[in-house]
Scaffold this active site. Structure first.
Site, PDB file in Angstrom:
ATOM      1  N   GLY A  30       8.360   6.798  24.649  1.00  9.99           N
ATOM      2  CA  GLY A  30       8.030   6.696  23.226  1.00  9.99           C
ATOM      3  C   GLY A  30       6.571   6.297  23.053  1.00  9.99           C
ATOM      4  N   GLY A  99      16.397   5.358  21.498  1.00 11.01           N
ATOM      5  CA  GLY A  99      16.683   6.750  21.847  1.00 11.01           C
ATOM      6  C   GLY A  99      16.197   7.800  20.877  1.00 11.01           C
ATOM      7  N   GLU A 107      16.489   5.496  29.907  1.00 11.03           N
ATOM      8  CA  GLU A 107      16.098   4.144  29.501  1.00 11.03           C
ATOM      9  C   GLU A 107      17.211   3.146  29.817  1.00 11.03           C
ATOM     10  OE1 GLU A 107      13.125   5.267  25.813  1.00 11.03           O
ATOM     11  OE2 GLU A 107      15.228   4.940  25.397  1.00 11.03           O
TER      12      GLU A 107
HETATM   13  C1  A5P Z   1      12.808   6.755  23.314  1.00 10.75           C
HETATM   14  O1  A5P Z   1      13.975   7.482  23.598  1.00 10.75           O
HETATM   15  C2  A5P Z   1      13.093   5.570  22.482  1.00 10.75           C
HETATM   16  O2  A5P Z   1      14.121   4.730  22.867  1.00 10.75           O
HETATM   17  C3  A5P Z   1      11.849   4.755  22.163  1.00 10.75           C
HETATM   18  O3  A5P Z   1      11.699   3.643  22.954  1.00 10.75           O
HETATM   19  C4  A5P Z   1      11.996   4.357  20.741  1.00 10.75           C
HETATM   20  O4  A5P Z   1      12.348   5.511  20.005  1.00 10.75           O
HETATM   21  C5  A5P Z   1      10.723   3.750  20.170  1.00 10.75           C
HETATM   22  O5  A5P Z   1       9.766   4.734  20.061  1.00 10.75           O
HETATM   23  P1  A5P Z   1       8.342   4.438  19.453  1.00 10.75           P
HETATM   24  O6  A5P Z   1       7.699   3.422  20.321  1.00 10.75           O
HETATM   25  O7  A5P Z   1       7.661   5.779  19.513  1.00 10.75           O
HETATM   26  O8  A5P Z   1       8.528   3.960  18.047  1.00 10.75           O
END
Ligand code: A5P
Length: 229
Positions: A30, A99, A107
């Site tokens: 993310g 997610g 994760e």
């Molecule tokens: C990825 O699958 C997610 O779990 C991310 O950790 C979560 O969506 C947070 O994303 P951002 O840091 O882009 O807000």
């Protein structure tokens, strides 16, 4: 950089202070995790010695780009610290919804292998009770997904298949689909997580219950740390 991006950047930079020489580090996915991977890359360039396990193809390629040495579960089954983002953080319990970036399975596997899970968020991710701020993503097998969706819907949510900009089902790193489940409120996250995982066809949920050890929250005024009791 927008205000929210600046907060994500600050949370990420506070989190990497916890990473020390000779640690095995889990790299989240993310945008917030991307800031952390970039900052970690700079520390590695100036001498920090770590090995890392990525949670997704996205974090793998970022780690490679920033010169962070990768390892595997075969070589290092125990991770010292994982740093990752989240979509919702419940105050008090520190239970999470994760997610939205489609990497929840990787994760969760990496988080479960970690001695410490540090979550980095901007203050907008904090909620009193997990629920409708974002959908709860479920990773499901493509075969029979329509039936899986129907059964998931019986658990009190509006479940829809996650599509890309061409209206095609999004395919995860592990070749699964994602169901986005809109719940009005998630009052018993542990029970819901168990119930959803019992459904044949559901691989994993985006509920991370009792997993986060520390949550680093970047606020407009300062950066604070919440600890699970
Ligand atoms: C990825 O699958 C997610 O779990 C991310 O950790 C979560 O969506 C947070 O994303 P951002 O840091 O882009 O807000």
């Amino acid at each position: 950089m927008s205000d929210i991006e600046r907060l994500k950047f600050e949370a990420a930079n506070a989190a990497i202070d916890f990473i020390k020489d000779d640690m095995v580090v889990g790299l989240g996915s993310g945008s917030t995790a991307s800031y952390a991977i970039e900052a970690l890359g700079k520390k590695v360039a100036s001498g920090l010695k770590i090995l890392a396990i990525p949670t997704s193809e996205q974090s793998r390629s970022l780690a490679q780009k920033y010169g962070i040495q990768l390892t595997t579960f075969a070589e290092n089954p125990v991770i010292d610290i994982t740093i990752d983002g989240a979509d919702q953080v419940e105050l008090k319990s520190l239970n999470l919804v994760k997610g939205l970036g489609n990497a929840l399975l990787g994760e969760k596997i990496v988080a479960l292998a970690s001695k410490k899970l540090i979550i980095m968020v901007d203050e907008h991710k904090l909620v009193d009770c997990l629920g409708n701020k974002t959908p709860l993503p479920l990773e499901i097998v493509p075969f029979g997904w329509e039936l899986t969706r129907q059964i998931v819907s019986q658990h009190g949510c509006n479940a829809t298949l996650k599509l890309d900009s061409n209206n095609k089902a999004i395919i995860t790193d592990s070749n699964h689909y994602i169901l986005n489940c809109q719940f009005p409120k998630i009052e018993n996250a542990r029970k819901l997580d168990k119930d959803l995982k019992l459904i044949t066809g559901v691989v994993e949920t985006g509920l991370f219950v009792n997993m986060a050890d520390l949550v680093i929250v970047a606020k407009q005024s300062d950066v604070i740390t919440l600890q699970r009791e």
